[in-house]
Design a protein around this motif. Structure first.
Motif, short mmCIF file in Angstrom:
data_model
loop_
_atom_site.label_atom_id
_atom_site.label_comp_id
_atom_site.label_asym_id
_atom_site.label_seq_id
_atom_site.Cartn_x
_atom_site.Cartn_y
_atom_site.Cartn_z
N ARG A 1 0.84 -1.21 0.00
CA ARG A 1 0.00 0.00 0.00
C ARG A 1 0.87 1.26 0.00
O ARG A 1 0.50 2.27 -0.60
CB ARG A 1 -0.98 0.00 1.18
CG ARG A 1 -2.08 -1.05 1.08
CD ARG A 1 -2.96 -0.85 -0.12
NE ARG A 1 -4.03 -1.84 -0.16
CZ ARG A 1 -4.77 -2.08 -1.22
NH1 ARG A 1 -4.58 -1.41 -2.34
NH2 ARG A 1 -5.72 -2.98 -1.19
N GLU B 1 1.77 2.00 -3.55
CA GLU B 1 0.65 2.54 -4.33
C GLU B 1 0.41 4.02 -4.08
O GLU B 1 -0.13 4.70 -4.94
CB GLU B 1 -0.66 1.84 -3.95
CG GLU B 1 -0.80 0.44 -4.36
CD GLU B 1 -2.14 -0.10 -3.91
OE1 GLU B 1 -2.54 -1.10 -4.49
OE2 GLU B 1 -2.78 0.46 -3.01
N SER B 2 0.77 4.49 -2.92
CA SER B 2 0.35 5.82 -2.47
C SER B 2 1.10 6.96 -3.15
O SER B 2 2.33 6.99 -3.13
CB SER B 2 0.53 5.92 -0.95
OG SER B 2 0.18 7.22 -0.52
N THR C 1 -4.41 -11.38 -0.74
CA THR C 1 -5.77 -11.50 -0.22
C THR C 1 -5.69 -11.63 1.30
O THR C 1 -4.61 -11.86 1.86
CB THR C 1 -6.50 -12.75 -0.77
OG1 THR C 1 -5.92 -13.92 -0.16
CG2 THR C 1 -6.39 -12.84 -2.28
N ARG D 1 -8.66 -9.31 7.39
CA ARG D 1 -9.71 -8.52 6.73
C ARG D 1 -9.89 -7.18 7.43
O ARG D 1 -10.03 -6.15 6.78
CB ARG D 1 -11.02 -9.32 6.73
CG ARG D 1 -12.12 -8.71 5.89
CD ARG D 1 -13.33 -9.62 5.76
NE ARG D 1 -12.97 -10.88 5.12
CZ ARG D 1 -13.00 -12.08 5.72
NH1 ARG D 1 -13.41 -12.20 6.96
NH2 ARG D 1 -12.65 -13.16 5.07
N GLU E 1 -7.58 -3.59 6.97
CA GLU E 1 -7.90 -2.56 5.98
C GLU E 1 -7.09 -2.67 4.69
O GLU E 1 -7.39 -1.99 3.73
CB GLU E 1 -7.74 -1.14 6.56
CG GLU E 1 -8.56 -0.90 7.81
CD GLU E 1 -8.18 0.37 8.56
OE1 GLU E 1 -7.17 1.03 8.22
OE2 GLU E 1 -8.92 0.71 9.51
N TYR E 2 -6.07 -3.50 4.65
CA TYR E 2 -5.25 -3.59 3.43
C TYR E 2 -5.97 -4.29 2.29
O TYR E 2 -5.65 -4.06 1.13
CB TYR E 2 -3.93 -4.34 3.72
CG TYR E 2 -3.09 -3.66 4.76
CD1 TYR E 2 -2.48 -2.44 4.50
CD2 TYR E 2 -2.94 -4.22 6.02
CE1 TYR E 2 -1.73 -1.79 5.46
CE2 TYR E 2 -2.18 -3.58 6.99
CZ TYR E 2 -1.59 -2.37 6.71
OH TYR E 2 -0.85 -1.73 7.67
N ASN F 1 -9.36 -4.34 1.60
CA ASN F 1 -10.74 -3.91 1.37
C ASN F 1 -10.96 -3.24 0.02
O ASN F 1 -12.03 -2.71 -0.23
CB ASN F 1 -11.20 -2.98 2.51
CG ASN F 1 -10.38 -1.71 2.60
OD1 ASN F 1 -9.52 -1.45 1.77
ND2 ASN F 1 -10.66 -0.92 3.62
N ARG F 2 -9.97 -3.26 -0.85
CA ARG F 2 -10.08 -2.68 -2.18
C ARG F 2 -9.06 -3.36 -3.10
O ARG F 2 -8.12 -3.98 -2.61
CB ARG F 2 -9.86 -1.17 -2.14
CG ARG F 2 -8.46 -0.77 -1.69
CD ARG F 2 -8.40 0.72 -1.32
NE ARG F 2 -7.07 1.13 -0.93
CZ ARG F 2 -6.52 0.93 0.26
NH1 ARG F 2 -7.17 0.27 1.19
NH2 ARG F 2 -5.31 1.38 0.53
N PRO F 3 -9.25 -3.23 -4.39
CA PRO F 3 -8.30 -3.88 -5.32
C PRO F 3 -6.90 -3.28 -5.20
O PRO F 3 -6.73 -2.12 -4.81
CB PRO F 3 -8.90 -3.57 -6.71
CG PRO F 3 -10.31 -3.18 -6.47
CD PRO F 3 -10.36 -2.59 -5.09
N TRP F 4 -5.92 -4.07 -5.56
CA TRP F 4 -4.54 -3.61 -5.58
C TRP F 4 -4.28 -2.84 -6.86
O TRP F 4 -4.77 -3.21 -7.93
CB TRP F 4 -3.58 -4.80 -5.50
CG TRP F 4 -3.66 -5.51 -4.20
CD1 TRP F 4 -4.36 -6.67 -3.94
CD2 TRP F 4 -3.06 -5.13 -2.96
NE1 TRP F 4 -4.21 -7.01 -2.62
CE2 TRP F 4 -3.42 -6.08 -1.99
CE3 TRP F 4 -2.24 -4.07 -2.58
CZ2 TRP F 4 -2.99 -6.01 -0.67
CZ3 TRP F 4 -1.82 -3.99 -1.27
CH2 TRP F 4 -2.19 -4.96 -0.33
N ASN F 5 -3.50 -1.79 -6.75
CA ASN F 5 -3.10 -1.00 -7.91
C ASN F 5 -1.70 -1.46 -8.32
O ASN F 5 -0.69 -0.85 -7.93
CB ASN F 5 -3.13 0.49 -7.57
CG ASN F 5 -2.71 1.36 -8.73
OD1 ASN F 5 -2.28 0.88 -9.77
ND2 ASN F 5 -2.81 2.66 -8.54
#
Length: 124
Positions: free
Chosen positions: A75, A78-79, A96, A104, A107-108, A110-114
């Motif tokens: 993450r 990605e930022s 996953t 779960r 928070e890592y 809870n959305r798709p990976w960029n």
């Protein structure tokens, strides 16, 4: 080098002290190994600000992320709010939550990976 630990880990867990000692043998290498806040939940909303504001990262930083710490490192990559890192090493990473409720809630996941954004997040 900044070492991001896995969920529930302290700075004395696993291979972390050994790794820090090995890095200390190298001239001009500093390895930051700290106890992270919220270690049993390792929430992104707490860990990312801790890394960027308390520890500090820049274009010379190599991040080593272990387990949940690897998800945190991903993450970071990605930022757009984080400077481009020198490099990232992922140890025992997962993309996953592996069906684990604790992961779960971190928070890592809870959305798709960029993935494309991650490629741009480090020079190496």
């Amino acid at each position: 080098i900044v070492l991001i630990p896995g969920m529930g880990c302290t700075s004395q867990s696993n291979w972390y002290p050994w790794f820090q000692a090995e890095m200390a043998k190298r001239p001009s290498v500093q390895c930051i190994l700290r106890d992270f806040p919220d270690r049993n939940k390792c929430r992104e909303s707490i860990w990312i600000p801790f890394i960027t504001k308390e520890i500090g990262v820049d274009e010379n930083t190599i991040v080593v992320g272990h387990s949940s710490g690897a998800a945190c490192a991903m993450r970071l990559l990605e930022s757009s709010d984080v400077p481009k890192l020198r490099g990232v090493v992922l140890v025992a990473a997962a993309h996953t939550d592996l069906g684990d409720e604790s992961e779960r809630r971190s928070e890592y996941f809870n959305r798709p990976w960029n993935w494309e954004g991650m490629k741009m997040g480090a020079t190496k």
